[in-house]
Design a protein around this motif. Structure first.
Motif, PDB file in Angstrom:
ATOM      1  N   VAL A   1     -23.722  11.490 -34.955  1.00  0.00           N
ATOM      2  CA  VAL A   1     -23.377  10.170 -35.388  1.00  0.00           C
ATOM      3  C   VAL A   1     -24.668   8.999 -35.219  1.00  0.00           C
ATOM      4  CG1 VAL A   1     -22.189   7.948 -34.787  1.00  0.00           C
ATOM      5  CG2 VAL A   1     -20.819  10.312 -34.816  1.00  0.00           C
ATOM      6  N   ALA A   2     -25.368   9.320 -34.178  1.00  0.00           N
ATOM      7  CA  ALA A   2     -26.496   8.698 -34.024  1.00  0.00           C
ATOM      8  C   ALA A   2     -27.596   8.898 -35.044  1.00  0.00           C
ATOM      9  CB  ALA A   2     -27.226   8.912 -32.708  1.00  0.00           C
ATOM     10  N   ASP A   3     -27.741  10.294 -35.501  1.00  0.00           N
ATOM     11  CA  ASP A   3     -28.484  10.679 -36.476  1.00  0.00           C
ATOM     12  C   ASP A   3     -28.161  10.095 -37.965  1.00  0.00           C
ATOM     13  OD1 ASP A   3     -30.048  11.986 -35.035  1.00  0.00           O
ATOM     14  OD2 ASP A   3     -29.091  14.162 -35.458  1.00  0.00           O
ATOM     15  N   VAL A   4     -26.739   9.898 -38.241  1.00  0.00           N
ATOM     16  CA  VAL A   4     -26.290   9.234 -39.393  1.00  0.00           C
ATOM     17  C   VAL A   4     -26.576   7.675 -39.376  1.00  0.00           C
ATOM     18  CG1 VAL A   4     -24.198   8.783 -40.623  1.00  0.00           C
ATOM     19  CG2 VAL A   4     -24.372  11.038 -40.012  1.00  0.00           C
ATOM     20  N   ASP A   5     -26.450   7.161 -38.196  1.00  0.00           N
ATOM     21  CA  ASP A   5     -26.706   5.633 -38.153  1.00  0.00           C
ATOM     22  C   ASP A   5     -28.297   5.546 -38.184  1.00  0.00           C
ATOM     23  OD1 ASP A   5     -24.064   5.264 -37.613  1.00  0.00           O
ATOM     24  OD2 ASP A   5     -24.337   4.856 -35.595  1.00  0.00           O
ATOM     25  N   SER A   6     -29.180   6.259 -37.765  1.00  0.00           N
ATOM     26  CA  SER A   6     -30.540   5.986 -37.854  1.00  0.00           C
ATOM     27  C   SER A   6     -31.108   6.582 -39.320  1.00  0.00           C
ATOM     28  CB  SER A   6     -31.244   6.672 -36.811  1.00  0.00           C
ATOM     29  OG  SER A   6     -31.180   8.181 -36.958  1.00  0.00           O
ATOM     30  N   GLY A   7     -30.374   7.262 -40.112  1.00  0.00           N
ATOM     31  CA  GLY A   7     -30.816   7.812 -41.331  1.00  0.00           C
ATOM     32  C   GLY A   7     -31.461   8.860 -41.258  1.00  0.00           C
ATOM     33  N   LYS A   8     -31.326   9.888 -40.466  1.00  0.00           N
ATOM     34  CA  LYS A   8     -32.110  11.114 -40.090  1.00  0.00           C
ATOM     35  C   LYS A   8     -30.968  12.062 -40.796  1.00  0.00           C
ATOM     36  CE  LYS A   8     -34.399  10.380 -35.705  1.00  0.00           C
ATOM     37  NZ  LYS A   8     -34.293  10.704 -33.965  1.00  0.00           N
ATOM     38  N   SER A   9     -30.002  11.777 -40.937  1.00  0.00           N
ATOM     39  CA  SER A   9     -28.991  12.760 -41.650  1.00  0.00           C
ATOM     40  C   SER A   9     -28.076  12.054 -42.603  1.00  0.00           C
ATOM     41  CB  SER A   9     -28.009  13.254 -40.551  1.00  0.00           C
ATOM     42  OG  SER A   9     -26.985  14.247 -41.209  1.00  0.00           O
ATOM     43  N   LYS A  10     -27.747  12.740 -43.668  1.00  0.00           N
ATOM     44  CA  LYS A  10     -26.966  12.080 -44.644  1.00  0.00           C
ATOM     45  C   LYS A  10     -25.399  12.745 -44.705  1.00  0.00           C
ATOM     46  CE  LYS A  10     -30.322  10.541 -47.750  1.00  0.00           C
ATOM     47  NZ  LYS A  10     -30.220   9.178 -47.813  1.00  0.00           N
ATOM     48  N   ASP A  11     -25.008  13.377 -43.642  1.00  0.00           N
ATOM     49  CA  ASP A  11     -23.928  14.271 -43.348  1.00  0.00           C
ATOM     50  C   ASP A  11     -23.071  13.446 -42.714  1.00  0.00           C
ATOM     51  OD1 ASP A  11     -21.981  16.281 -43.476  1.00  0.00           O
ATOM     52  OD2 ASP A  11     -22.842  17.388 -42.052  1.00  0.00           O
ATOM     53  N   LEU A  12     -22.239  12.161 -43.299  1.00  0.00           N
ATOM     54  CA  LEU A  12     -21.501  11.575 -42.688  1.00  0.00           C
ATOM     55  C   LEU A  12     -20.210  12.289 -42.486  1.00  0.00           C
ATOM     56  CD1 LEU A  12     -20.386   8.684 -41.801  1.00  0.00           C
ATOM     57  CD2 LEU A  12     -19.940   8.197 -43.993  1.00  0.00           C
ATOM     58  N   VAL A  13     -19.764  13.035 -43.201  1.00  0.00           N
ATOM     59  CA  VAL A  13     -18.338  13.632 -43.160  1.00  0.00           C
ATOM     60  C   VAL A  13     -18.349  14.791 -41.879  1.00  0.00           C
ATOM     61  CG1 VAL A  13     -16.685  15.578 -44.019  1.00  0.00           C
ATOM     62  CG2 VAL A  13     -17.693  13.581 -45.592  1.00  0.00           C
ATOM     63  N   GLY A  14     -19.717  15.558 -41.904  1.00  0.00           N
ATOM     64  CA  GLY A  14     -19.948  16.361 -40.945  1.00  0.00           C
ATOM     65  C   GLY A  14     -19.849  15.705 -39.584  1.00  0.00           C
ATOM     66  N   ALA A  15     -20.582  14.537 -39.309  1.00  0.00           N
ATOM     67  CA  ALA A  15     -20.582  14.007 -37.951  1.00  0.00           C
ATOM     68  C   ALA A  15     -19.158  13.495 -37.932  1.00  0.00           C
ATOM     69  CB  ALA A  15     -21.464  12.620 -38.228  1.00  0.00           C
ATOM     70  N   MET A  16     -18.428  12.928 -38.734  1.00  0.00           N
ATOM     71  CA  MET A  16     -16.991  12.588 -38.313  1.00  0.00           C
ATOM     72  C   MET A  16     -16.186  13.613 -37.933  1.00  0.00           C
ATOM     73  SD  MET A  16     -17.412   9.432 -38.486  1.00  0.00           S
ATOM     74  CE  MET A  16     -15.867   8.961 -38.160  1.00  0.00           C
ATOM     75  N   VAL A  17     -16.380  15.031 -38.421  1.00  0.00           N
ATOM     76  CA  VAL A  17     -15.515  16.019 -38.126  1.00  0.00           C
ATOM     77  C   VAL A  17     -15.887  16.335 -36.788  1.00  0.00           C
ATOM     78  CG1 VAL A  17     -15.098  18.506 -38.780  1.00  0.00           C
ATOM     79  CG2 VAL A  17     -14.897  16.877 -40.475  1.00  0.00           C
ATOM     80  N   GLN A  18     -17.171  16.439 -36.340  1.00  0.00           N
ATOM     81  CA  GLN A  18     -17.609  16.728 -35.123  1.00  0.00           C
ATOM     82  C   GLN A  18     -17.320  15.846 -34.134  1.00  0.00           C
ATOM     83  OE1 GLN A  18     -21.781  17.067 -35.422  1.00  0.00           O
ATOM     84  NE2 GLN A  18     -21.779  19.060 -34.830  1.00  0.00           N
ATOM     85  N   SER A  19     -17.172  14.586 -34.357  1.00  0.00           N
ATOM     86  CA  SER A  19     -16.650  13.467 -33.564  1.00  0.00           C
ATOM     87  C   SER A  19     -15.114  13.683 -33.434  1.00  0.00           C
ATOM     88  CB  SER A  19     -16.679  12.064 -34.244  1.00  0.00           C
ATOM     89  OG  SER A  19     -16.513  11.099 -33.320  1.00  0.00           O
ATOM     90  N   GLN A  20     -14.263  13.962 -34.421  1.00  0.00           N
ATOM     91  CA  GLN A  20     -12.777  14.399 -34.004  1.00  0.00           C
ATOM     92  C   GLN A  20     -12.463  15.365 -33.490  1.00  0.00           C
ATOM     93  OE1 GLN A  20     -10.291  12.114 -35.130  1.00  0.00           O
ATOM     94  NE2 GLN A  20     -11.927  10.821 -35.587  1.00  0.00           N
TER      95      GLN A  20
END
Length: 108
Positions: A61-80
């Motif tokens: 999630v931090a990587d998506v927030d900082s722009g290092k990653s564009k995998d928002l769906v993957g981050a949300m799945v990992q978070s869930q």
């Protein structure tokens, strides 16, 4: 393979078994994990695996927030997944606590 990877692998196998059970496929019998290691070690391994999962989800999630990653769906799945694992851990803790309280209230 380290112990956290083993626990994650076991959890993933269990998830696949549950998926198979829901689709009508036969499920293999459960493996006695206490025979390999003591229950305390198994519980410690599960705690470490859940902690690692929480850290990975936070980092994703931090990587998506900082722009290092564009995998928002993957981050949300990992978070869930991390959230669900933690909720299950809390349910186990609550059951163990209530069982301990019940034992303490038993007359001698």
């Amino acid at each position: 393979m380290n112990s956290i990877s083993q626990v994650q692998s076991q959890m993933l196998d269990r998830m696949h078994e549950l998926q198979a059970a829901s689709s009508g496929m036969p499920v293999r019998p459960p493996v006695d994990a206490s025979a390999e290691a003591g229950p305390v070690q198994a519980f410690t391994d599960i705690l470490r695996a859940i902690d690692t999962e929480q850290h990975r989800a936070s980092q994703a999630v931090a990587d998506v927030d900082s722009g290092k990653s564009k995998d928002l769906v993957g981050a949300m799945v990992q978070s869930q997944k991390a959230s669900l694992s933690f909720a299950a851990l809390l349910q186990v803790r609550n059951k163990m606590s209530s069982a301990f309280d019940e034992i303490m209230r038993m007359p001698i």
